[in-house]
Design a protein around this motif. Structure first.
Motif: not given
Length: 994
Positions: A457-482
């Motif tokens: 849901x949160x990706x669909x409302x983001x601007x300019x593109x949903x992939x921005x949230x998905x990639x950002x969330x993936x990298x941020x969670x990976x970085x937080x785990x690291x």
């Protein structure tokens, strides 16, 4: 030769009568020319030592030497042993923004905001979820306040939060909290990995799924999380083994992704103010349907799902004409806010519908799954959502964990931590309102976005593109785990290095690159155990417990320190109050119990086990009717603990042995001495009020008991909480020595002796008074105790008085900081609270007075004591005629008293022997010059605290020269209303460290 009675007036108005030969009596009245000739002889032979010769016994304890050593505080006191030959790594000197604020932001914003925030908003309803977030943020806010207080209570070396808690609560609590903090950090890494895998499989690469269709069975998804999570953990573990330098290069990338992702959500909400028309969900009646099988949202398209040739589902038959689509994101302008107000807590396997829904049976679920119905995957409630959400508030300790790399930790930690906490709290609270006002009430509860083909849901409302949230969330969670898995091993290695938990001693091992290899292996094993749980919503409550226990003990540390009023507890953070920490403790307990009372009991049991284990094995560290029987056992245990060693400098406070004199009526002669003791102690620590009666104990035991009762009554009137002791002895001086040696019990002994100055020693022809006093001073010195002598007690203020003005500290020799500590402790009492502190120190000819002032101001800053500083230059070494004549008069007095003691007719030597002793002239010169300086600067001060000179080694009672020492002190304090003469024991009593 005839003799005359000569009366000589002293500057304070007292008189002494001398029987002298007339030529001598006449020659004691020097003219200007004779005085000048005599003083010139001494001026020619004196050197720079004249200025401070009275304190020559303390030459190695000069304040200027101390300040020069403390110019670099990192070298002054080291919190841990280190090899001085090893080059220390340079600090990064990070500021508020890069050292604390941004790392905290990165750790607080994690996986929850991206993949659970919208779902929890719709499930709990806006008001209930707002209350959950506000409660959790209140916990971290109170903890941030407590953290700021501890961080500003002295220099914080590398070690961060574990160092602060362990040094505040001791090795037992420190070890228990340290282990919990380590477990929480390791489990946090597992939670971030589980979130990363969920994002990858659900929204980016669902084709990588193993074991079949996880949309039909969520247990399959959890199996995938276990498999891929283990693979991710292996990759992260390899990166951690490479070293922190490699990991640190990834941190800015992950942080940038987090900030961009959060910003894109806000921008998208307002850009899509009127909704997004291309995202529509299919609804039949009030039931939400998924898009599995690429169905069209129409009656004809849905009929094959509900009906066959022989049977048609009654629900479809009743609602076949109510098949319609709705906007998944109607936007802020739609008024959907009011549809998301009420809570919609459901049990597991309930259907996502607008109205009330009940769990379906195991027999019904396969058919409903075939109809593309969307199910609730876990049972939800207010308490469960508290446990799931709270980990998204953790991360406030990220800045304090970098304390060793901060340029000014006392400034950066409070500003950065509170700034990050308030920023993230605003974001969390605001997105609840914005999400609730933007999303459809059905779609917002579609946890995995099945109604739109697995779209978050949160990706669909983001601007300019949903992939921005998905990639950002993936990298941020990976970085937080690291980040979690790079920090956890170092925390465990720090605990092992402290040697408080014996079975962890072997983990204190680092390789050639400085990596704690064994600690890394332990961290990875614990993280793997958490990953095997599979469901992120089950991992989060475990993480919640560990961090809440850590936060609770952090608040407890501040509360205990404040309520005990420890002199070392002087946080520079102005907005701290112990009630905030107390509220934080109760909030932590509340959130723990709301999350899971079972997990709460387990976490507390684990902490208690570690505490008792450390206590049982013995932590060799110094970091500070039935009820009556229990109190006695507790007292015995405490006394035995105190016996184990001297207290740490942080825990040093004046433990008073107050020596008073009783009149014939057994009333205390100087009651104001007890008033001073009350103001110094304020009911804290040890106070023993003792007196010595002249007599024989066998005959006067009853008198001693009556005197003790009188002492207790006086102590009650003066509000002194402590113990009364009376000793009956044949010799008073020997009795005083006995009391100084034996008062107290075990480790509960005095470290400071306080008495009154013998004011009338000049009026007596007997030498008993000052000889007894100087014997007392020597006994205190031999006992390695501090000495405080009060002068001007009749003018001492009552406990109910309120004084304004200044308390002036004349810090002449370094005494371990006793003078400064006495002034600070007095300033905490309401009588002296309005008085400002001023510190004066003396610079000699070879000292740099400007640098001394800078060093002293810096020293007081790190002590967290506010005081004005002034350096007095004492470079003039010329002996005045007044000093010369005063010395002669003093020596004449000594000669008279000595001959009177020998029952001889006192006589003054002839004029040929008038030249005084050179050492006495030097000491008198120091006393006169210092007295002039003190009167010039502190004549209006409410209290003057000054170093008490040491008794010169060559002075003895046989020679009568001890009378000279009394005269030197009288000259030093002449003209002052209230004076405290203090002499330290030689140990440090105040520290700049936390």
């Amino acid at each position: 030769m005839s003799r005359f009675l000569v009366t000589r007036s002293l500057p304070d108005g007292e008189h002494i009568e001398l029987i002298a030969d007339s030529p001598v009596a006449e020659q004691t009245r020097y003219g200007a020319a004779e005085r000048a000739d005599a003083t010139q002889d001494f001026a020619a032979t004196n050197d720079r030592q004249n200025a401070m010769f009275l304190f020559s016994e303390d030459e190695d304890r000069r304040v200027s030497s101390l300040l020069s050593r403390l110019a670099n505080y990192d070298d002054a006191i080291q919190p841990i042993d280190c090899d001085t030959k090893t080059a220390q790594p340079q600090k990064a000197n990070l500021g508020v923004l890069t050292g604390v604020y941004l790392p905290c932001i990165q750790n607080i914003f994690g996986v929850i905001i991206f993949i659970r925030m919208t779902w929890m908003t719709g499930t709990a309803g806006i008001p209930a979820f707002f209350a959950i977030v506000l409660l959790c943020c209140s916990v971290t806010f109170c903890t941030s306040i407590s953290l700021s207080a501890i961080a500003t209570n002295g220099i914080v070396p590398a070690g961060g939060s574990y160092f602060m808690i362990s040094r505040s609560l001791g090795p037992e609590f420190g070890g228990a909290v340290g282990v919990l903090f380590f477990l929480g950090t390791s489990v946090a890494g597992a939670m971030y990995i589980a979130g990363a895998v969920e994002i990858l499989l659900n929204y980016l690469c669902p084709q990588f799924a193993l074991f079949g269709d996880f949309e039909a069975d969520k247990d399959i998804l959890y199996h995938n999380i276990r498999i891929y999570g283990t693979l991710f953990l292996a990759i992260i573990g390899f990166m951690v083994f490479i070293g922190v330098r490699f990991v640190s290069k990834f941190a800015p990338i992950a942080l940038l992704c987090v900030l961009i992702s959060i910003a894109s959500i806000y921008v998208g909400i307002f850009v899509n103010y009127s909704g997004i028309s291309k995202y529509e969900i299919c609804v039949i009646g009030e039931r939400l349907l998924s898009t599995k099988g690429q169905i069209n949202c129409s009656e004809l398209s849905l009929e094959p799902l509900f009906c066959n040739q022989t049977y048609c589902d009654p629900f479809f038959a009743a609602n076949r004409h109510r098949v319609h689509t709705e906007l998944a994101i109607p936007g802020l302008s739609s008024g959907v806010f009011w549809d998301n107000i009420f809570p919609k807590f459901r049990s597991k396997d309930s259907l996502v519908v607008k109205g009330i829904s009940h769990s379906v049976s195991a027999e019904e679920k396969p058919f409903l799954t075939q109809t593309n119905s969307v199910f609730v995957d876990i049972t939800t409630s207010f308490t469960i959502l508290v446990a799931i959400y709270f980990p998204s508030c953790t991360g406030i300790l990220a800045g304090s964990n970098r304390s060793g790399d901060l340029a000014d930790a006392q400034k950066a930690i409070p500003l950065g931590t509170l700034g990050a906490q308030l920023t993230t709290s605003f974001v969390y609270l605001s997105v609840i309102l914005l999400f609730g006002a933007s999303f459809n009430p059905l779609f917002i509860r579609d946890k995995f976005g099945e109604s739109l083909g697995k779209e978050l849901a949160v990706t669909l409302i983001s601007w300019p593109h949903p992939l921005l949230i998905l990639i950002g969330a993936l990298l941020s969670t990976f970085g937080a785990a690291l980040q979690s898995l790079i920090g956890a091993p170092r925390l465990l290695q720090a605990i092992a290095k402290d040697n408080v938990i014996p079975f962890l001693d072997s983990i204190d091992y680092v390789n050639k690159r400085g990596e704690p290899v064994k600690a890394i292996m332990v961290s990875l094993v614990i993280a793997e155990c958490a990953i095997l749980i599979g469901n992120l919503d089950f991992i989060a409550p475990i993480l919640t417990m560990f961090f809440l226990m850590c936060y609770m003990f952090l608040n407890l540390a501040c509360t205990v320190q404040s309520l005990l009023r420890s002199p070392s507890w002087r946080p520079r953070f102005r907005y701290f109050h112990w009630t905030i920490s107390l509220i934080g403790i109760f909030l932590c307990l509340l959130v723990m119990l709301l999350s899971s009372w079972i997990y709460t009991i387990c976490a507390m049991a684990l902490a208690a086990f570690i505490y008792k284990y450390i206590e049982y094995r013995g932590a060799e560290k110094e970091w500070g009717d039935g009820i009556r029987g229990l109190a006695l056992s507790a007292a015995r245990f405490s006394l035995l603990r105190l016996e184990e060693g001297p207290p740490h400098t942080k825990n040093w406070r004046p433990q008073l042995l107050c020596l008073v004199k009783l009149q014939d009526s057994l009333d205390v002669r100087n009651r104001r001495l007890l008033t001073l003791a009350s103001q110094l102690k304020a009911g804290k620590g040890l106070t023993i009020v003792a007196s010595v009666l002249h007599g024989q104990f066998e005959q006067d035991a009853g008198l001693g008991n009556a005197a003790k009762q009188s002492l207790r009554s006086t102590m009650d009137r003066e509000r002194v909480k402590g113990f009364a002791e009376v000793v009956v002895a044949r010799d008073v001086a020997a009795g005083l020595s006995h009391v100084i040696q034996t008062a107290g019990l075990g480790g509960l002994k005095h470290n400071t002796v306080m008495c009154a100055w013998p004011n009338k020693w000049r009026h007596s022809t007997s030498r008993d008074k000052h000889v007894r006093f100087l014997s007392l001073v020597r006994a205190v010195t031999a006992a390695n105790a501090a000495l405080v002598v009060a002068k001007g007690l009749p003018q001492w203020p009552d406990n109910n008085d309120r004084l304004g003005g200044t308390v002036d500290i004349w810090w002449i020799v370094h005494d371990g900081g006793l003078l400064i500590l006495l002034a600070y402790v007095l300033s905490q009492h309401r009588t002296w609270r309005s008085c400002r502190l001023r510190v004066f120190t003396v610079a000699q000819l070879e000292d740099n007075s400007v640098q001394m002032k800078k060093d002293l101001e810096k020293f007081l800053y790190h002590l967290r004591i506010e005081a004005a500083v002034e350096v007095i230059e004492m470079s003039d070494s010329d002996v005045s005629a007044y000093t010369y004549e005063r010395t002669i008069l003093m020596e004449q007095r000594t000669q008279v008293l000595q001959t009177i003691a020998a029952n001889e007719m006192p006589a003054i030597a002839s004029s040929n022997d008038l030249k005084p002793d050179e050492l006495n002239v030097r000491r008198m010169h120091t006393a006169v010059r210092l007295n002039e300086a003190i009167l010039a600067k502190s004549h209006a001060a409410k209290l003057v605290i000054v170093n008490m000179p040491g008794i010169p080694r060559n002075m003895s009672s046989q020679s009568g020269s001890e009378t000279n020492y009394m005269e030197f002190v009288e000259v030093l304090t002449e003209g002052l209303e209230r004076v405290l003469l203090a002499r330290g024991s030689g140990r440090e009593v105040i520290t700049i460290f936390s």
